[in-house]
Write a protein that holds these residues in place. Structure first.
Motif, PDB file in Angstrom:
ATOM      1  N   GLU A  74       0.829  -1.202   0.000  1.00  0.00           N
ATOM      2  CA  GLU A  74       0.000   0.000   0.000  1.00  0.00           C
ATOM      3  C   GLU A  74       0.866   1.255   0.000  1.00  0.00           C
ATOM      4  N   TYR A 132     -17.664  -4.836  -0.722  1.00  0.00           N
ATOM      5  CA  TYR A 132     -17.956  -3.919   0.375  1.00  0.00           C
ATOM      6  C   TYR A 132     -18.403  -2.588  -0.231  1.00  0.00           C
ATOM      7  N   ASP A 150     -18.353   2.313  -4.062  1.00  0.00           N
ATOM      8  CA  ASP A 150     -17.229   1.806  -4.841  1.00  0.00           C
ATOM      9  C   ASP A 150     -17.467   2.032  -6.333  1.00  0.00           C
ATOM     10  N   LEU A 175      -7.764   1.276   5.085  1.00  0.00           N
ATOM     11  CA  LEU A 175      -6.702   1.779   4.203  1.00  0.00           C
ATOM     12  C   LEU A 175      -6.458   3.247   4.547  1.00  0.00           C
ATOM     13  N   PHE A 217      -6.354  -3.314  -3.700  1.00  0.00           N
ATOM     14  CA  PHE A 217      -7.813  -3.285  -3.674  1.00  0.00           C
ATOM     15  C   PHE A 217      -8.416  -4.684  -3.785  1.00  0.00           C
ATOM     16  N   SER A 271     -12.904   3.332   5.787  1.00  0.00           N
ATOM     17  CA  SER A 271     -13.767   2.296   6.354  1.00  0.00           C
ATOM     18  C   SER A 271     -13.224   0.893   6.130  1.00  0.00           C
ATOM     19  N   ARG A 272     -12.298   0.728   5.200  1.00  0.00           N
ATOM     20  CA  ARG A 272     -11.667  -0.578   4.953  1.00  0.00           C
ATOM     21  C   ARG A 272     -10.295  -0.678   5.600  1.00  0.00           C
ATOM     22  N   ALA A 309      -8.583  -6.085  -0.464  1.00  0.00           N
ATOM     23  CA  ALA A 309      -9.576  -5.417   0.385  1.00  0.00           C
ATOM     24  C   ALA A 309     -11.017  -5.665  -0.092  1.00  0.00           C
ATOM     25  N   ASN A 310     -11.194  -6.552  -1.098  1.00  0.00           N
ATOM     26  CA  ASN A 310     -12.516  -6.872  -1.661  1.00  0.00           C
ATOM     27  C   ASN A 310     -13.206  -5.651  -2.277  1.00  0.00           C
ATOM     28  N   LEU A 311     -12.437  -4.715  -2.792  1.00  0.00           N
ATOM     29  CA  LEU A 311     -12.976  -3.547  -3.497  1.00  0.00           C
ATOM     30  C   LEU A 311     -12.812  -3.799  -4.997  1.00  0.00           C
ATOM     31  N   LEU A 334     -14.611   5.938   2.101  1.00  0.00           N
ATOM     32  CA  LEU A 334     -14.683   4.540   1.670  1.00  0.00           C
ATOM     33  C   LEU A 334     -13.410   3.794   2.046  1.00  0.00           C
ATOM     34  N   TYR A 335     -12.263   4.364   1.721  1.00  0.00           N
ATOM     35  CA  TYR A 335     -11.001   3.678   1.999  1.00  0.00           C
ATOM     36  C   TYR A 335     -10.705   3.628   3.492  1.00  0.00           C
TER      37      TYR A 335
END
Length: 196
Positions: free
Chosen positions: A6, A112, A117, A158, A42, A155-156, A45-47, A152-153
């Motif tokens: 990352e 997610y 997304d 990142l 990503f 919340s994951r 991270a399931n994005l 969004l990021y």
């Protein structure tokens, strides 16, 4: 803890984004490396919409590199505004595509936040296409994308990526003003060439 992958992805992506704001051709190769690394980040991270987006960025960066150098009948493209009639249909079409792709992800994957997304995906594609054509309006679209991407990021988990997207939000404002000035100078015939 932020993973080394990352960190590397963000380092190259940050360089590419800052170079784009300065209208530098080097935005493209640094972007290709950063996007390839982000595709892996990503995916982990399931994005999934963001994975597809990174593949698009790699391909469009190759095209952008060529267009910026030779896209105007063998000459470099200049910074210029997009046609108003083109912009008038882009936003409604973008919203419809984001809703459709979000629904697809929602019903058929374990993605997610599929709709947020998908908004990042669709409006990043629009912004990237405008950037590839050296159109000033790419920067307001990046402002929208960054506004959605930061929470969004985060919340994951990142957090580095979310922080940098907040920085990119500021960069988009600065770049938007800079590109407007460049376009005005080019129209007056006194513009300096793109920065190396």
């Amino acid at each position: 803890m932020t993973a080394p992958l990352e960190i590397a992805a963000n380092a190259f992506a940050t360089a590419a984004i800052l170079l784009a704001g300065r209208n530098s051709i080097h935005t493209w190769w640094t972007g290709i490396v950063g996007c390839a690394l982000f595709a892996v980040v990503f995916f982990q991270a399931n994005l999934y919409a963001d994975v597809v987006l990174q593949v698009f960025f790699v391909l469009s960066s190759v095209a952008g590199w060529r267009l910026w150098l030779r896209g105007n009948h063998g000459h470099a493209l200049v910074v210029r505004p997009a046609e108003l009639r083109s912009l008038a249909w882009i936003v409604p079409l973008g919203l419809a595509c984001a809703a459709g792709y979000g629904a697809l992800l929602h019903f058929w994957t374990d993605a997610y936040a599929p709709f947020a997304d998908s908004m990042v995906l669709v409006f990043s594609v629009i912004a990237q296409l405008l950037l590839t054509g050296r159109r000033i309006e790419n920067w307001p679209f990046w402002l929208l994308v960054n506004s959605i991407a930061v929470p969004l990021y985060a919340s994951r988990g990142l957090y580095l990526t979310a922080f940098l997207y907040a920085v990119y939000w500021v960069n988009a404002i600065v770049a938007w003003l800079r590109w407007r000035k460049l376009a005005r100078l080019q129209m007056e015939g006194s513009a300096v060439p793109a920065e190396a």
